[in-house]
Design an enzyme around this catalytic site. Structure first.
Site, PDB file in Angstrom:
ATOM      1  N   SER A  16      10.726  -2.884  -0.389  1.00 46.11           N
ATOM      2  CA  SER A  16       9.569  -3.015   0.126  1.00 46.11           C
ATOM      3  C   SER A  16       9.527  -4.575   0.688  1.00 46.11           C
ATOM      4  O   SER A  16       9.735  -5.566  -0.017  1.00 46.11           O
ATOM      5  CB  SER A  16       8.321  -2.921  -1.019  1.00 46.11           C
ATOM      6  OG  SER A  16       7.223  -3.665  -0.293  1.00 46.11           O
ATOM      7  N   ARG A  55      -1.462   4.967  12.286  1.00 47.64           N
ATOM      8  CA  ARG A  55      -0.548   5.813  12.756  1.00 47.64           C
ATOM      9  C   ARG A  55      -0.630   7.281  13.011  1.00 47.64           C
ATOM     10  O   ARG A  55       0.028   7.843  13.751  1.00 47.64           O
ATOM     11  CB  ARG A  55       0.925   5.358  11.859  1.00 47.64           C
ATOM     12  CG  ARG A  55       0.931   3.863  11.925  1.00 47.64           C
ATOM     13  CD  ARG A  55       2.380   3.383  11.435  1.00 47.64           C
ATOM     14  NE  ARG A  55       2.298   2.120  11.326  1.00 47.64           N
ATOM     15  CZ  ARG A  55       2.524   0.938  12.004  1.00 47.64           C
ATOM     16  NH1 ARG A  55       2.570   1.306  13.510  1.00 47.64           N
ATOM     17  NH2 ARG A  55       2.539  -0.199  12.008  1.00 47.64           N
ATOM     18  N   ASP A  90       7.707   3.468   8.800  1.00 49.03           N
ATOM     19  CA  ASP A  90       6.211   3.448   9.550  1.00 49.03           C
ATOM     20  C   ASP A  90       6.174   4.450  10.809  1.00 49.03           C
ATOM     21  O   ASP A  90       5.226   4.832  11.164  1.00 49.03           O
ATOM     22  CB  ASP A  90       5.656   2.232  10.117  1.00 49.03           C
ATOM     23  CG  ASP A  90       5.459   1.282   8.814  1.00 49.03           C
ATOM     24  OD1 ASP A  90       4.909   1.824   7.595  1.00 49.03           O
ATOM     25  OD2 ASP A  90       5.402  -0.008   9.246  1.00 49.03           O
ATOM     26  N   GLY A 105      -2.387  -4.028   4.176  1.00 52.62           N
ATOM     27  CA  GLY A 105      -1.727  -4.125   2.959  1.00 52.62           C
ATOM     28  C   GLY A 105      -0.818  -5.353   3.214  1.00 52.62           C
ATOM     29  O   GLY A 105      -0.452  -5.896   2.157  1.00 52.62           O
ATOM     30  N   LYS A 115       0.772   4.862   1.673  1.00 53.05           N
ATOM     31  CA  LYS A 115       0.577   3.914   2.781  1.00 53.05           C
ATOM     32  C   LYS A 115      -1.096   4.098   3.155  1.00 53.05           C
ATOM     33  O   LYS A 115      -1.770   4.194   2.269  1.00 53.05           O
ATOM     34  CB  LYS A 115       1.313   4.457   3.912  1.00 53.05           C
ATOM     35  CG  LYS A 115       2.773   4.407   3.892  1.00 53.05           C
ATOM     36  CD  LYS A 115       3.330   2.864   3.988  1.00 53.05           C
ATOM     37  CE  LYS A 115       4.828   2.588   3.756  1.00 53.05           C
ATOM     38  NZ  LYS A 115       4.934   1.331   3.497  1.00 53.05           N
ATOM     39  N   ARG A 130       0.473   9.959   3.599  1.00 55.13           N
ATOM     40  CA  ARG A 130       1.121  10.234   4.791  1.00 55.13           C
ATOM     41  C   ARG A 130       1.571  11.628   4.596  1.00 55.13           C
ATOM     42  O   ARG A 130       1.848  12.269   5.552  1.00 55.13           O
ATOM     43  CB  ARG A 130       1.863   9.379   5.758  1.00 55.13           C
ATOM     44  CG  ARG A 130       0.950   8.158   6.127  1.00 55.13           C
ATOM     45  CD  ARG A 130       1.749   7.082   7.058  1.00 55.13           C
ATOM     46  NE  ARG A 130       0.572   6.077   7.386  1.00 55.13           N
ATOM     47  CZ  ARG A 130       1.023   4.975   7.832  1.00 55.13           C
ATOM     48  NH1 ARG A 130       2.391   4.574   7.781  1.00 55.13           N
ATOM     49  NH2 ARG A 130       0.205   3.927   8.559  1.00 55.13           N
ATOM     50  N   ARG A 180      -4.518   1.330  -2.840  1.00 58.11           N
ATOM     51  CA  ARG A 180      -3.090   1.370  -2.781  1.00 58.11           C
ATOM     52  C   ARG A 180      -2.537   0.375  -3.945  1.00 58.11           C
ATOM     53  O   ARG A 180      -3.237  -0.554  -4.396  1.00 58.11           O
ATOM     54  CB  ARG A 180      -2.795   0.712  -1.463  1.00 58.11           C
ATOM     55  CG  ARG A 180      -3.349   1.618  -0.371  1.00 58.11           C
ATOM     56  CD  ARG A 180      -2.860   1.033   1.205  1.00 58.11           C
ATOM     57  NE  ARG A 180      -1.398   1.042   1.258  1.00 58.11           N
ATOM     58  CZ  ARG A 180      -0.583   0.248   2.109  1.00 58.11           C
ATOM     59  NH1 ARG A 180      -1.435   0.162   3.198  1.00 58.11           N
ATOM     60  NH2 ARG A 180       0.381   0.184   2.391  1.00 58.11           N
TER      61      ARG A 180
HETATM   62  C1  S3P Z   1       5.608  -4.168   6.187  1.00 54.45           C
HETATM   63  C2  S3P Z   1       6.240  -3.547   5.473  1.00 54.45           C
HETATM   64  C3  S3P Z   1       6.074  -2.035   4.954  1.00 54.45           C
HETATM   65  C4  S3P Z   1       5.491  -1.103   6.134  1.00 54.45           C
HETATM   66  C5  S3P Z   1       4.178  -2.134   6.489  1.00 54.45           C
HETATM   67  C6  S3P Z   1       4.407  -3.251   7.009  1.00 54.45           C
HETATM   68  C7  S3P Z   1       5.630  -5.618   6.316  1.00 54.45           C
HETATM   69  O1  S3P Z   1       5.686  -1.959   3.857  1.00 54.45           O
HETATM   70  O2  S3P Z   1       5.347   0.164   5.780  1.00 54.45           O
HETATM   71  O3  S3P Z   1       3.716  -1.296   7.672  1.00 54.45           O
HETATM   72  O4  S3P Z   1       5.213  -6.127   7.188  1.00 54.45           O
HETATM   73  O5  S3P Z   1       5.954  -6.289   5.404  1.00 54.45           O
HETATM   74  P1  S3P Z   1       6.137  -1.844   2.360  1.00 54.45           P
HETATM   75  O6  S3P Z   1       6.668  -3.310   2.050  1.00 54.45           O
HETATM   76  O7  S3P Z   1       5.183  -1.292   1.386  1.00 54.45           O
HETATM   77  O8  S3P Z   1       7.570  -0.985   2.502  1.00 54.45           O
END
Ligand code: S3P
Length: 435
Positions: free
Chosen positions: A167, A388, A315, A94, A342, A346, A122
């Protein structure tokens, strides 16, 4: 691959967790936009970060490595990327997809981004919506909500935007897009989320100001190349923090762990649960605080968590659920509906798989209610392709009676390719079969 785990007699030793995933992605991306050669040491060679490198190479960036953790990115400035000949594959990541969307929104060419089945489910509208408001043309399934996404960027306007959910991925995508606008982009978050992008962009010389949860960035500036020593990933360390608390004969030292306050919610929570943790701050690494954490067998108590703590440990909630299952009393986790979107859902899957091992865990729309001091029993459980979840189940297996078999455990390589080697380093006999 099946991972077969039994509780070891003791769990002791020293581990250096792998490089932080979020910082590794950002180092490669920001390095690609800088003017000159960025050197990254301790880059996480997990599948997610390798997806970022592959996408950047497809955009014409000259990258060598990872070679013993070192990656060299020869950036040629903000306007140096080229139209990719084929679909950019973000795999399971993501972060790759969302951060790259911010960069692609600024490019005067056409690109298509996709990923694996999990990533194609997602939500991307949270990024594509504001990027469209900045002037990027983006198409995708379900009105731009789902990948594959195609982007024709360029001619971006600065944006003032308040994120509906905290986020770091969305915030970072908009900051990166802001680099390609002629003015000032202003982003406000409901709660602070991880601030690695802000730290790194500032270190590269970007004009970026942070006031509380409001961030301003000025576009069209030169970024300087950096040498970045990536600190250890606290999200990887978390599996050993919980295992160390729960195992009755444990004493584990984790070296070089990132202690950025936007990421240390798991430490604060375990301490509030009365965990035996000793934190020794060390030198800053890569513009981030880092240090040593020692954990030993603890008698944990349940607690209530929610609100602004959630983005600081989002996470780590799968493995925190394992801790809660063995803690005294009830643990209530609220305000974590993001867990549903996620790498897997989860909320449903953590509850379902831990229940197979005997945990008393009730899923809620935005978290869990967990009643502790369960006796965990080994069982056949499934990762559902979520790294995870696989590692949280392995931690449950370390403190369960009997044998735990984790199906689909190969996905651990998404964020922690050395996880089973580190388990072995602590004295765990790790068996694998092809399943
Ligand atoms: C991340 C932000 C988080 C986290 C992901 C990594 C990042 O996601 O859950 O594993 O590197 O910016 P969200 O931005 O969707 O909260």
């Amino acid at each position: 691959m099946n991972l077969i785990i039994q509780s070891p007699r003791a769990l002791t030793g020293v581990i250096t967790p792998p490089g932080d995933k979020s910082i590794s992605h950002r180092a490669a991306l920001i390095g690609a936009l800088a003017d000159g050669t960025t050197t990254i040491n301790g880059f996480l060679a997990g599948a997610d970060c390798l997806s970022t490198l592959a996408c950047l190479r497809a955009l014409g960036v000259d990258i060598t490595g990872p070679d013993a953790g070192r990656v060299t990115v020869r950036g040629r400035g903000l306007n140096s990327l080229c139209e990719p000949e084929t679909v950019l594959d973000a795999g399971n990541s993501g972060t790759t997809m969302r951060l790259l969307l911010g960069v692609l929104a600024g490019q005067p060419f056409y690109s298509v981004l996709s990923g694996d089945a999990s990533l194609r489910r997602r939500p991307m509208g949270r990024v594509t919506g504001p990027l469209q408001a900045m002037g990027a043309k983006i198409w995708g399934r379900c009105d731009g909500e789902l990948a594959p996404l195609s982007v024709r960027g360029g001619n971006l306007r600065p944006l003032e935007y308040t994120l509906p959910v905290a986020s770091a991925q969305v915030k970072s995508a908009l900051l990166l897009a802001g680099l390609f606008t002629p003015g000032e982009t202003v982003i406000t978050e409901p709660y602070p989320s991880r601030d690695h992008s802000e730290r790194m962009l500032r270190a590269a010389g970007a004009d970026l100001q942070v006031k509380g949860t409001r961030i301003r960035i000025r576009g069209r500036q030169l970024l300087n190349p950096l040498t970045i020593n990536v600190p250890g990933d606290i999200s990887a360390a978390a599996f050993f923090l919980v295992a160390g608390c729960l195992h009755p004969r444990a004493d584990i030292t984790l070296e070089g762990v990132n202690l950025n306050p936007t990421r240390t919610g798991i430490i604060d929570t375990l301490l509030a649960m009365e965990a035996q943790l000793e934190i020794t701050p060390g030198e800053e690494t890569g513009g981030e605080p880092a240090g040593r954490i020692r954990v030993s067998s603890s008698s944990l108590r349940g607690l209530e968590i929610g609100g602004s703590l959630i983005p600081r440990l989002i996470d780590e909630i799968p493995v925190l659920a394992v801790a809660a299952a063995l803690a005294e009393g009830e643990t209530s986790i609220r305000d974590a509906a993001e867990l549903k979107v996620k790498e897997s859902d989860r909320i449903t899957l953590v509850a379902g798989e831990l229940a197979r091992m005997g945990a008393d865990i009730t899923p809620r729309s935005d978290g869990f209610l967990i009643t502790g001091r369960s006796h965990l029993r080994g069982a056949v459980v499934d990762s559902h392709g979520d790294h995870r979840l696989a590692m949280a189940l392995a931690v449950a297996g370390l403190v369960a009676t009997g044998t735990t078999v984790i199906r689909g455990a190969e996905c651990m390589a998404v964020s922690y390719p050395g996880f089973t080697a580190d388990l072995a380093r602590l004295g765990v006999i790790v068996q694998k079969d092809e399943g």
